[in-house]
Design an enzyme around this catalytic site. Structure first.
Site, PDB file in Angstrom:
ATOM      1  N   HIS A 212      64.422   2.616  31.015  1.00  0.00           N
ATOM      2  CA  HIS A 212      63.430   2.011  30.126  1.00  0.00           C
ATOM      3  C   HIS A 212      62.689   0.844  30.778  1.00  0.00           C
ATOM      4  CE1 HIS A 212      65.285   3.697  26.149  1.00  0.00           C
ATOM      5  NE2 HIS A 212      64.828   4.634  26.965  1.00  0.00           N
TER       6      HIS A 212
ATOM      7  N   LYS B 253      64.477   2.804  21.840  1.00  0.00           N
ATOM      8  CA  LYS B 253      65.618   1.888  21.823  1.00  0.00           C
ATOM      9  C   LYS B 253      66.734   2.442  22.712  1.00  0.00           C
ATOM     10  CE  LYS B 253      68.320   4.685  19.389  1.00  0.00           C
ATOM     11  NZ  LYS B 253      69.564   5.226  19.976  1.00  0.00           N
TER      12      LYS B 253
ATOM     13  N   ARG C 293      74.425  12.938  28.321  1.00  0.00           N
ATOM     14  CA  ARG C 293      73.806  11.604  28.359  1.00  0.00           C
ATOM     15  C   ARG C 293      74.665  10.574  27.638  1.00  0.00           C
ATOM     16  NH1 ARG C 293      71.214   8.810  24.641  1.00  0.00           N
ATOM     17  NH2 ARG C 293      71.157  10.569  23.182  1.00  0.00           N
TER      18      ARG C 293
END
Length: 325
Positions: free
Chosen positions: A76, A94, A162
């Protein structure tokens, strides 16, 4: 017309792209994946104008106004900075980044370049959350005394998932624990005391996490995230004059129950548009059309507070990631 780009074409990106078509004043301009075939298929399904086999090409597409980042957690910061450096507005999934220092640098850069930047925490924008905030601000249930919020499901034990990969920022806290913490901060502000316990697996990511927060008004929040057990995915806000229940799944619920002074419970139906991402897309379109660099709903300060509290909980349970400190 606000033209969106998307990088990272996983499950959430599909839902987001679907909802772009439901919002006036915007269109899907470009999508990027490390696989050209995947990008081509995605673009065809959601009528994107361009598709690329790299994230960088989306960032440099001159027609793109704002980029939605839906890559794994640990990317991110890197992806946001790349897009900001290319002069693009950004909304990033997020958690905004992996720690408070990364978030601070992202926000500083966006302000320096006068670019819109927002954490894409869809819960903040859904009608039920807006209604809860309104009810709390109007003292409908009096003073908040406590919040109980849990989110748990049995996750696959696949080490390549993940959710279990340390290098991708896996673990229950950042994936689902962020929602109970967010609701508590939104309604009560910053805690003055935090306790947490968690269990890490062999991959050194948390499988479950329990958090207890105390706030200035003496309210207590008991929060849980869990990858090992199916828990009620709900939030109950208790006040001196009643309570509000955000029904499952509370982070994008369509139903609230309101009980005041032990009177019969009122059920409030609050439908979502599309998959529920349309509401945050509407906010992005509004902000860009009005030359804002920050959302009044999901402010930079709220994102700073959220990541700082996530960092503190991580420290308490011994959860560390190999990222910039």
């Amino acid at each position: 017309m606000v033209k969106f780009g998307i990088i990272g074409l996983g499950r959430i990106a599909h839902k987001f792209a679907h909802d772009i078509a439901l919002v006036d004043g915007c269109t899907l301009q470009a999508v990027g994946s490390r696989s050209k075939e995947k990008a081509k298929e995605f673009a065809s399904r959601y009528k994107a104008v361009n598709y690329y086999d790299s994230y960088e090409q989306v960032a440099t597409d001159p027609e793109v106004d704002v980029i939605y980042i839906a890559t794994p957690h640990t990317l991110h910061y890197e992806n946001t900075m790349m897009c900001l450096d290319a002069g693009k507005a950004v909304i990033c999934e997020k958690p905004f980044a992996m720690n408070a220092n990364e978030v601070a640098h992202m926000i500083h850069t966006a302000k320096e370049k006068s670019l819109f930047l927002m954490e894409a925490l869809w819960t903040r924008f859904v009608p039920a959350t807006l209604k809860v905030k309104q009810l709390i601000d109007s003292k409908a249930i009096g003073k908040i005394t406590s919040i109980s919020s849990s989110f748990g499901f049995v996750a696959a034990h696949d080490p390549d998932s993940r959710l279990n990969r340390h290098d991708l920022g896996g673990g229950s806290l950042l994936d689902i624990g962020i929602y109970p913490i967010f609701i508590s901060l939104l309604l009560l502000g910053d805690p003055i005391e935090t306790h947490a316990i968690g269990k890490l697996n062999a991959s050194k990511v948390d499988q479950r996490c329990s958090i207890l927060m105390k706030f200035e008004n003496d309210a207590i929040a008991a929060l849980t995230s869990d990858f090992t057990t199916k828990l009620p995915n709900e939030t109950i806000i208790y006040g001196s004059n009643g309570k509000i229940k955000m029904h499952e799944p509370f982070h994008h619920t369509r139903m609230l129950s309101l009980e005041i002074n032990e009177q019969p419970s009122q059920v409030l139906e609050l439908p979502l548009i599309g998959n529920g991402y349309a509401h945050e897309i509407e906010e992005v379109v509004y902000c860009l059309q009005n030359n804002k660099i920050e959302s009044d709903l999901m402010t930079h300060q709220l994102s700073r507070d959220l990541i700082r509290n996530l960092d503190q909980v991580r420290s308490l349970i011994g959860l560390e990631y190999d990222v910039n400190k």
